[in-house]
Enzyme design. Structure first.
Site, PDB file in Angstrom:
ATOM      1  N   ASP A 206     -12.138 -45.601 -28.467  1.00  0.00           N
ATOM      2  CA  ASP A 206     -11.607 -44.767 -27.373  1.00  0.00           C
ATOM      3  C   ASP A 206     -10.513 -45.561 -26.675  1.00  0.00           C
ATOM      4  O   ASP A 206     -10.784 -46.422 -25.865  1.00  0.00           O
ATOM      5  CB  ASP A 206     -12.734 -44.409 -26.374  1.00  0.00           C
ATOM      6  CG  ASP A 206     -12.272 -43.373 -25.351  1.00  0.00           C
ATOM      7  OD1 ASP A 206     -13.136 -42.746 -24.715  1.00  0.00           O
ATOM      8  OD2 ASP A 206     -11.037 -43.207 -25.196  1.00  0.00           O
TER       9      ASP A 206
ATOM     10  N   ARG B 179      -8.258 -44.594 -24.561  1.00  0.00           N
ATOM     11  CA  ARG B 179      -7.620 -43.901 -23.423  1.00  0.00           C
ATOM     12  C   ARG B 179      -7.458 -44.808 -22.218  1.00  0.00           C
ATOM     13  O   ARG B 179      -8.206 -45.739 -21.994  1.00  0.00           O
ATOM     14  CB  ARG B 179      -8.450 -42.670 -23.040  1.00  0.00           C
ATOM     15  CG  ARG B 179      -8.331 -41.532 -24.021  1.00  0.00           C
ATOM     16  CD  ARG B 179      -9.221 -40.395 -23.617  1.00  0.00           C
ATOM     17  NE  ARG B 179     -10.640 -40.745 -23.809  1.00  0.00           N
ATOM     18  CZ  ARG B 179     -11.625 -39.958 -23.375  1.00  0.00           C
ATOM     19  NH1 ARG B 179     -11.364 -38.841 -22.735  1.00  0.00           N
ATOM     20  NH2 ARG B 179     -12.873 -40.302 -23.591  1.00  0.00           N
TER      21      ARG B 179
HETATM   22  N1  LIG Z   1     -10.559 -39.295 -32.063  1.00  0.00           N
HETATM   23  C1  LIG Z   1     -11.351 -38.231 -31.788  1.00  0.00           C
HETATM   24  N2  LIG Z   1     -11.201 -37.635 -30.577  1.00  0.00           N
HETATM   25  C2  LIG Z   1     -11.997 -36.570 -30.312  1.00  0.00           C
HETATM   26  C3  LIG Z   1     -12.920 -36.043 -31.219  1.00  0.00           C
HETATM   27  N3  LIG Z   1     -13.521 -34.964 -30.640  1.00  0.00           N
HETATM   28  C4  LIG Z   1     -12.964 -34.824 -29.400  1.00  0.00           C
HETATM   29  N4  LIG Z   1     -12.048 -35.799 -29.229  1.00  0.00           N
HETATM   30  C5  LIG Z   1     -11.226 -36.096 -28.073  1.00  0.00           C
HETATM   31  O1  LIG Z   1     -12.082 -36.623 -27.078  1.00  0.00           O
HETATM   32  C6  LIG Z   1     -11.524 -36.336 -25.837  1.00  0.00           C
HETATM   33  C7  LIG Z   1     -12.623 -35.661 -25.040  1.00  0.00           C
HETATM   34  O2  LIG Z   1     -12.550 -36.220 -23.835  1.00  0.00           O
HETATM   35  P1  LIG Z   1     -13.095 -35.568 -22.461  1.00  0.00           P
HETATM   36  O3  LIG Z   1     -13.846 -34.316 -22.793  1.00  0.00           O
HETATM   37  O4  LIG Z   1     -11.996 -35.523 -21.482  1.00  0.00           O
HETATM   38  O5  LIG Z   1     -14.076 -36.616 -21.903  1.00  0.00           O
HETATM   39  P2  LIG Z   1     -15.230 -37.396 -22.493  1.00  0.00           P
HETATM   40  O6  LIG Z   1     -14.778 -38.791 -22.700  1.00  0.00           O
HETATM   41  O7  LIG Z   1     -15.775 -36.655 -23.656  1.00  0.00           O
HETATM   42  O8  LIG Z   1     -16.299 -37.399 -21.313  1.00  0.00           O
HETATM   43  P3  LIG Z   1     -16.666 -36.206 -20.346  1.00  0.00           P
HETATM   44  O9  LIG Z   1     -15.844 -36.362 -19.111  1.00  0.00           O
HETATM   45  O10 LIG Z   1     -18.127 -36.374 -20.074  1.00  0.00           O
HETATM   46  O11 LIG Z   1     -16.346 -34.929 -21.077  1.00  0.00           O
HETATM   47  C8  LIG Z   1     -10.312 -35.434 -26.049  1.00  0.00           C
HETATM   48  O12 LIG Z   1      -9.119 -36.194 -26.051  1.00  0.00           O
HETATM   49  C9  LIG Z   1     -10.575 -34.892 -27.430  1.00  0.00           C
HETATM   50  O13 LIG Z   1      -9.377 -34.554 -28.129  1.00  0.00           O
HETATM   51  C10 LIG Z   1     -13.048 -36.690 -32.485  1.00  0.00           C
HETATM   52  O14 LIG Z   1     -13.842 -36.310 -33.319  1.00  0.00           O
HETATM   53  N5  LIG Z   1     -12.257 -37.782 -32.715  1.00  0.00           N
END
Ligand SMILES: Nc1nc2c(ncn2[C@@H]2O[C@H](COP(=O)(O)OP(=O)(O)OP(=O)(O)O)[C@@H](O)[C@H]2O)c(=O)[nH]1
Ligand SMILES: [Zn+2]
Length: 303
Positions: A202, A204
């Protein structure tokens, strides 16, 4: 996180009122910044949550130009000529000598604000994907900001901010995320897939989210998230403080009909909990007396 950590510079380029199909109107704010060339957004519930960089007076700028940027108080209507005063509503903004907005009763401040820091997910928000819960979280965040409460969760009562960060795919972008999906179909989980593509699990950076919240004059945050890293990132004394983490329990965990029911989503959520430390726990499924005589409490296997 302390204020000694450098905060990226953000500037709100424009704001516009968006009547929504869901009922409440929102104010969409578009930001530029000095870290990347992406158009990060803030979806703001409440006319009086004001971006300091948007409202700052600019030398030589006309009132018409201010209204066109969205730096106006109250409502726009045909024939309005002054940005900083809404004659119909009888509201006028005040400014310091160097053009900074003076925070008064017409500007939201010093109150707990319901906030979601949300990372862009094209597949979950636009392509009906059942691989993740991003789209559901985005919708629920907006709904909660409009409501006074939902069950035992206190809503935003019409006030709130969704900081929408263009960090698709946890920062790896949509193209690499599609490759990650193929690796997941080959048996990897979301963390393994990122690492196999030579990306961090991650990558970010939420500092832009912090900077945008501070620009909007938000101080005390009720953060909608299950992600402990986001809670930590929002702590930025003395400017920003997370007063409460508001959990986002997947709808499918409390309802047979609502929410996303797919094998992929279970694996996605499992990885978040088991490998990314997300604070998610399936609620206890309490059998009510009229369903079964025994009063045992059973919990479905967590994941
Ligand atoms: N690399 C990758 N990114 C993913 C995948 N599934 C979802 N994402 C990314 O994960 C991120 C989801 O982040 P958020 O929903 O903002 O937050 P979170 O870190 O899941 O935590 P919450 O605030 O609890 O939702 C987004 O950028 C999605 O595009 C995956 O399978 N692989
Ligand atoms: Zn997603």
């Amino acid at each position: 996180m302390t204020a000694s950590e450098t905060l990226p510079k953000v500037i709100c380029v424009a704001r516009a009122r968006i009547p929504t199909t869901q009922g409440p109107e929102i104010f969409l704010h578009l930001y530029a910044n000095d870290k990347d060339n992406k158009e990060h957004l803030a979806i703001v519930f409440g006319e009086d949550i004001r971006s300091r960089t948007l409202f700052k007076q600019r030398s030589g700028e006309s009132q018409q130009e201010r209204m066109i940027r969205g730096a106006y108080v109250g409502k726009l209507f045909p024939g309005r000529t002054v940005a900083d005063r809404d004659e119909r509503a009888g509201i006028e903004l005040k400014f310091s000598n160097d053009g900074e907005l003076i925070t008064d009763e017409h500007t939201w401040h010093d109150q707990d604000t319901l906030v979601r820091i949300h990372s862009e997910c094209y597949t979950g928000e636009t392509a009906w994907s059942a691989r993740c819960d991003c789209g559901e979280q985005f919708d629920r965040a907006g709904k909660l900001m409009a409501l006074d409460r939902e069950g035992d969760i206190k809503g935003g009562s019409g006030k709130g901010v969704i900081v929408y960060l263009r960090q698709e795919g946890r920062g790896i972008g949509l193209g690499e995320k599609l490759k990650a999906y193929n690796l997941q179909d080959l048996g990897a989980d979301t963390v393994q897939a990122n690492l196999m593509l030579k990306h961090p699990a991650d990558g970010r950076d939420f500092s832009l989210g912090r900077a945008i919240l501070i620009d909007l004059g938000i101080e005390k945050v009720r953060l909608l998230t299950n992600n402990p890293d986001k809670v930590e990132q929002v702590e930025y004394p003395p400017f920003l403080h997370c007063v409460e983490r508001v959990p986002m329990v997947p709808l499918s965990w409390t309802s047979e009909e609502e929410g996303i029911h797919s094998t992929e989503i279970e694996g996605y959520l499992r990885t978040k909990v088991e490998r990314m430390g997300h604070l998610l726990q399936k609620p206890l499924q309490l059998h009510t007396a009229d369903e079964v005589t025994k009063t045992s409490i059973t919990t479905r296997s967590i994941l």
